[in-house]
Enzyme design. Sequence first.
Site, PDB file in Angstrom:
ATOM      1  N   LYS A 289      46.083 -56.489  71.187  1.00 52.58           N
ATOM      2  CA  LYS A 289      45.929 -55.845  72.491  1.00 52.58           C
ATOM      3  C   LYS A 289      45.182 -54.520  72.339  1.00 52.58           C
ATOM      4  CE  LYS A 289      49.768 -56.553  74.925  1.00 52.58           C
ATOM      5  NZ  LYS A 289      51.123 -56.153  75.253  1.00 52.58           N
TER       6      LYS A 289
ATOM      7  N   GLY B  45      53.116 -62.747  65.421  1.00 52.48           N
ATOM      8  CA  GLY B  45      54.342 -62.041  65.051  1.00 52.48           C
ATOM      9  C   GLY B  45      55.577 -62.909  65.264  1.00 52.48           C
ATOM     10  N   GLY B  46      56.572 -62.737  64.413  1.00 54.45           N
ATOM     11  CA  GLY B  46      57.826 -63.478  64.562  1.00 54.45           C
ATOM     12  C   GLY B  46      57.604 -64.964  64.430  1.00 54.45           C
TER      13      GLY B  46
ATOM     14  N   MET C 177      61.099 -57.676  74.443  1.00 53.62           N
ATOM     15  CA  MET C 177      60.202 -56.895  75.320  1.00 53.62           C
ATOM     16  C   MET C 177      61.029 -55.983  76.217  1.00 53.62           C
ATOM     17  SD  MET C 177      57.187 -59.616  76.001  1.00 53.62           S
ATOM     18  CE  MET C 177      57.906 -61.188  75.624  1.00 53.62           C
TER      19      MET C 177
ATOM     20  N   ASP D  97      47.307 -60.551  65.218  1.00 51.10           N
ATOM     21  CA  ASP D  97      47.689 -59.532  66.185  1.00 51.10           C
ATOM     22  C   ASP D  97      47.614 -58.162  65.532  1.00 51.10           C
ATOM     23  OD1 ASP D  97      48.129 -61.452  68.104  1.00 51.10           O
ATOM     24  OD2 ASP D  97      50.198 -61.769  67.461  1.00 51.10           O
TER      25      ASP D  97
END
Length: 489
Positions: free
Chosen positions: A289, A321-322, A401, A267
């Site tokens: 993205k 991620g995470g 988010m 990402d």
Amino acid sequence: MSRSRAAYYPVYLSLAGRLVVVVGGGEIAERKVAGLLPSGARVRVVAPELTPELARLVERGEIEHRAGDYRPGDLEGAFLALAEPGGAERDEAFSTEAEARGIFANVEDVVECCSFIAPSIVRRGDLVIAISTSGRAPALAVRLRQRLEQELGPEYGALLELAGRLRGPLAREVPEFEERRRRWYELVDSEVLVLFRDGRTAEASALAEQMLGVAAEGSEAMSGAAESSRECGPGRVTLIGAGPGDPDLITVLGLKRLRTADVVLHDRLAAPELLAEAREDAEIVDVGKRPGDDVQARQRRIEKLMIERALTGAHVVRLKGGDPAVFGRGGEEIEACAAAGVACEVVPGVSSFTAAAAAASIPLTHRGVSLGFAVVSARNAEGGEPDWAALDGADTVVVLMASRRLERIGQGLIAGGRESSTPVAIVERASTPEEKIVSATLESLAVGELSGDIKPPCVVIVGEIAAASRRTCPRSRRGRRRTQSAARS
Ligand code: SAH
């Protein structure tokens, strides 16, 4: 003596058949003898008494014994001399005799009587790593040894054993040095080590033979299956949790897998330090993205690329991620693998919600204050939001988010039955140098007091426990941290 000032010159001695005299019959001597025996040295112990283990070795004829205290002359014919400490006079006499005879000598822990020192050793079969602090801080050498022992498993010994049997055949088959070197690098950077580590010895050997293009000495001829498996056999996918931002927060297993990947799909926010861990020749693709990207279309594109590469036989690492299974569409990637018949392994990661809580020193559960927590996304894939009232059963609610929906979170949770004074902690970019912690209340979220101040990515922690938000121990290496308060008092 000036010896201790000059740098040590490290060597690995070939002691086979040479006489080594060990003075002393206690535990130190026993340890030294144990270290010497695999080298094939002729070991003679000089001591009035022996430990049971040393006595057993003498009985079995594995070492010689001269019963008695050290006396000058004992070092005659020796190649190397080692001693337990025996008092200033004895140590001095021992090292003087060694010096006069031109024999390297070591008295345990008595630096001025040593003409060599013994390093800390990590052994994995033929892999031998010697560590020395030149006598300055032996405890550090021990810690380094322990770290290396953790890092380097027995698979390294297995790989070297195999390499030893491949070396001759490869040299006969491929006379060009450059080409041999290229193949060796390919082998050591490959997943052969991982296969050995996982106990898949036959597959490891087959892959190694196929990479070098020769059969190992002492093994069956290279199987046809091994020869072709790399071209058309299915590869595999590993979904790895890269952690919330700090490259140190990837797991040890995640790092191991990343280092052996043929292809890395990452990402946009992936730490450059992590990408630098990939093999030099790995294909690294940013699938992050882009502006105007359609989320669904992008996800399908990633899955297609992942499967395509895996079907060529590659080991594809999808670095997410995470934790890969927390709001990361990891589930869809697992399904895509299953549908294509590609093996998929998931390596968990430190999720941003635990990293955020840790950054603000908020325990997500705490006796008497928070008996449980719910983790939700402020917006689901269909653009809807969580059923805020249904979250009432959780003392603590963690929202991901969240940066562009702070008002809705405040309004929704208040409407869902929470007090407007409920404490809130917002953690931006947890675990990175830009980390920022903001204290608030549901009310201040609901009225839009913070909107505009908070930048993504952020995690919102709601509940009494958020009042505990504090920065207890700033980690300076990660840079300056800012804490501000927006709570109405
Ligand atoms: N799988 C990820 C979540 C992916 S969804 C995980 O386990 O963390 C993306 C959301 O994660 C962001 O909108 C934000 O809410 C959160 N996030 C990711 N990294 C973060 C960080 N360093 N600090 C705070 N929040 C973060």
